[in-house]
Design an enzyme around this catalytic site. Structure first.
Site, short mmCIF file in Angstrom:
data_model
loop_
_atom_site.label_atom_id
_atom_site.label_comp_id
_atom_site.label_asym_id
_atom_site.label_seq_id
_atom_site.Cartn_x
_atom_site.Cartn_y
_atom_site.Cartn_z
N GLY A 1 0.82 -1.19 0.00
CA GLY A 1 0.00 0.00 0.00
C GLY A 1 0.86 1.24 0.00
O GLY A 1 1.28 1.72 1.03
N THR A 2 1.13 1.76 -1.17
CA THR A 2 2.00 2.92 -1.27
C THR A 2 1.98 3.41 -2.70
O THR A 2 1.41 2.76 -3.58
CB THR A 2 3.43 2.54 -0.86
OG1 THR A 2 4.21 3.70 -0.79
CG2 THR A 2 4.04 1.62 -1.87
N THR A 3 2.58 4.57 -2.95
CA THR A 3 2.86 4.98 -4.33
C THR A 3 4.28 5.48 -4.38
O THR A 3 4.65 6.41 -3.66
CB THR A 3 1.93 6.12 -4.77
OG1 THR A 3 0.60 5.78 -4.48
CG2 THR A 3 2.09 6.39 -6.25
#
Lengths: 203, 272
Positions: B55-57
């Site tokens: 869960g990240t960018t």
């Protein structure tokens, strides 16, 4: 959705592979070269799990180099194919390599040859081979139009027919393909078939 | 619940318990297993729990002046935001950056380990390691731990003798050389903005703005990304942090709220 296929012509062999590197729904790269040049006269097209594909083909390439370095003569295509199969078979019951391989080579004495090696270490010497969903389309095309002793132009024409079929009939078809050839003059890239071009890097 | 070795007992019945050949079978040491009804399912669940869904960018791209690396800073555990200020761009050495996506501990540990190996390479060979070499070192380590539950989706960006370099390396063992990558749950959103705005010949400010915007748009749509958008630049003299903006503030800059058209007005009701 990876496609690798190959066929044997009059005195050459072709290996064709798609060039997309995909992670679930994302295409990270559309110009990834999946056909490794093992040595001057051998090509190994591979499809399968990301890490295994690159690592296993490099492992085979380095071992083929090592043999030539130690013994002063290169391996024959048959020997390289059997070595590859042996490695896959040994690892199979421990931690299998999930890679399917089409190995093509040209030997001075025996001419061009093509080997079908799948991830459970099956080995067959064949005239035409294909892996992946694209195989459903390219195998039928090759069965219909293939003749032994095809010239390079005829063979590339057949390859283009297969690529066209894959592009038009396979859902989520890969946009780009690389065609590599091996003959008496060695193994080299013949052409790219691209519909999606990467942004050019020079200004 | 002890592990069940009864399957071995049929062979043990053929020989005496005292004989050298089969003595070990009769007294096989056993060990405790977790108290579950379904041990295989439990194992799978344990790995799934440890392996967060990245869960990240994060994103990175090569352009004329070098490499831009950008990331958000949110850490989430399921639906709970555990932190809004995680450093997801890891400084491997003054000329190389790594991005973090996946398990935070895995990324931090293995990037630090990579930094150690890079320094050892420098000391042994009297020159800095190339980006190709560093990414290959990391890829080989991650490949050897394949299937054991590591969760790492990282990009190695740096400037070496051959110029700017960018590689994507993940815990499945994949390693890709490229010019533009985005990793994480917000990456499809970031890719859209990045691909459409990308030109090779941008200035550093334009490139940083593109990176910032891509991260912002990803955090807007992806619940697992947020916090601050950090942008780093890697040039011939090493990396430099360009900016770290809260995406909430960026929202008002990029998506200003204008006067909305009133659809219906509440009117006073006359009488009782």
């Amino acid at each position: 959705m990876e496609c690798v296929f190959g066929l044997v012509g009059k005195d050459f062999a072709l290996v064709v592979a798609d060039s997309s590197a995909v992670h679930s729904i994302l295409v990270h790269k559309s110009n990834e070269d999946k056909v490794m040049v093992l040595d001057s006269h051998k090509l190994m097209g591979a499809s399968g799990e990301a890490g295994d594909r690159a690592q296993f083909t490099e492992f085979i390439q380095k071992n083929v180099s090592l043999y030539q370095f130690r013994n002063g003569i290169p391996l024959t295509t048959a020997a390289a194919a059997n070595f590859t199969r042996g490695e896959l078979a040994t690892a199979l019951r421990k931690s299998p390599y999930m890679v399917n391989i089409v190995l093509a080579g040209y030997d001075k004495e025996t001419g061009p040859s093509l080997y079908f090696i799948d991830y459970i270490a099956t080995l067959h010497k064949v005239d035409k081979a294909a892996f992946g969903y694209g195989a459903f389309f390219s195998l039928a095309m090759m069965d219909r139009h293939y003749r032994s002793d095809m010239s390079v132009e005829e063979a590339v024409d057949l390859v283009d027919k297969c690529i066209l079929e894959i592009r038009s009939r396979l859902v989520v078809a890969p946009p780009n393909f690389v065609i590599k050839i091996v003959d008496k003059d060695g193994a080299r890239t013949y052409a790219w078939r691209e519909t999606v071009k990467e942004t050019p890097m020079s200004a | 619940m002890k592990i069940d070795f009864s399957g071995l007992e049929s062979s043990a019945s053929f020989c005496d318990a005292d004989s050298d050949l089969c003595g070990s079978f009769a007294n096989t040491p056993s060990f405790q297993l977790p108290d579950t009804l379904d041990f295989d399912g439990f194992q799978k669940e344990a790995i799934q729990m440890v392996k967060p869904a990245k869960g990240t960018t994060t994103l990175a791209f090569i352009f004329k002046e070098g490499v831009i690396v950008a990331a958000d800073s949110r850490a989430s555990m399921g639906g709970y935001i555990s932190s809004q200020s995680v450093k997801k761009i890891i400084e491997i050495n003054p000329h190389m950056l790594g991005t973090m996506a996946g398990g935070a501990a895995d990324c931090q540990f293995w990037h630090r380990n990579l930094g150690i190996k890079c320094r050892l390479h420098e000391l042994a060979n009297k020159r800095r390691i190339s980006v190709t070499g560093a990414s290959k070192l990391l890829a080989n380590i991650l490949y050897s731990y394949r299937g054991m539950g590591l969760s790492v989706g990282t990009m190695i960006a740096g400037w070496d003798e051959k110029g700017p370099g960018l590689y994507y390396v993940d815990s499945e063992g994949g390693r890709l050389k490229g010019n533009r990558f985005s990793v994480g749950s917000g990456s499809p959103y970031a890719y859209g903005v990045l691909d459409s705005g990308y030109r090779y010949d941008m200035t550093i400010e334009e490139a940083a703005e593109l990176a910032r915007r891509s991260i912002y748009h990803a955090t807007f749509r992806d619940g697992a990304s947020g916090g601050t958008a950090s942008v780093y630049y890697v040039g011939p003299d090493g990396w430099k942090k360009l900016s770290g903006d809260d995406v909430g503030e960026l929202h008002y800059k990029y998506y200003p709220v204008g006067p909305a058209v009133v659809e219906q007005e509440m009117a006073e009701v006359s009488g009782a």
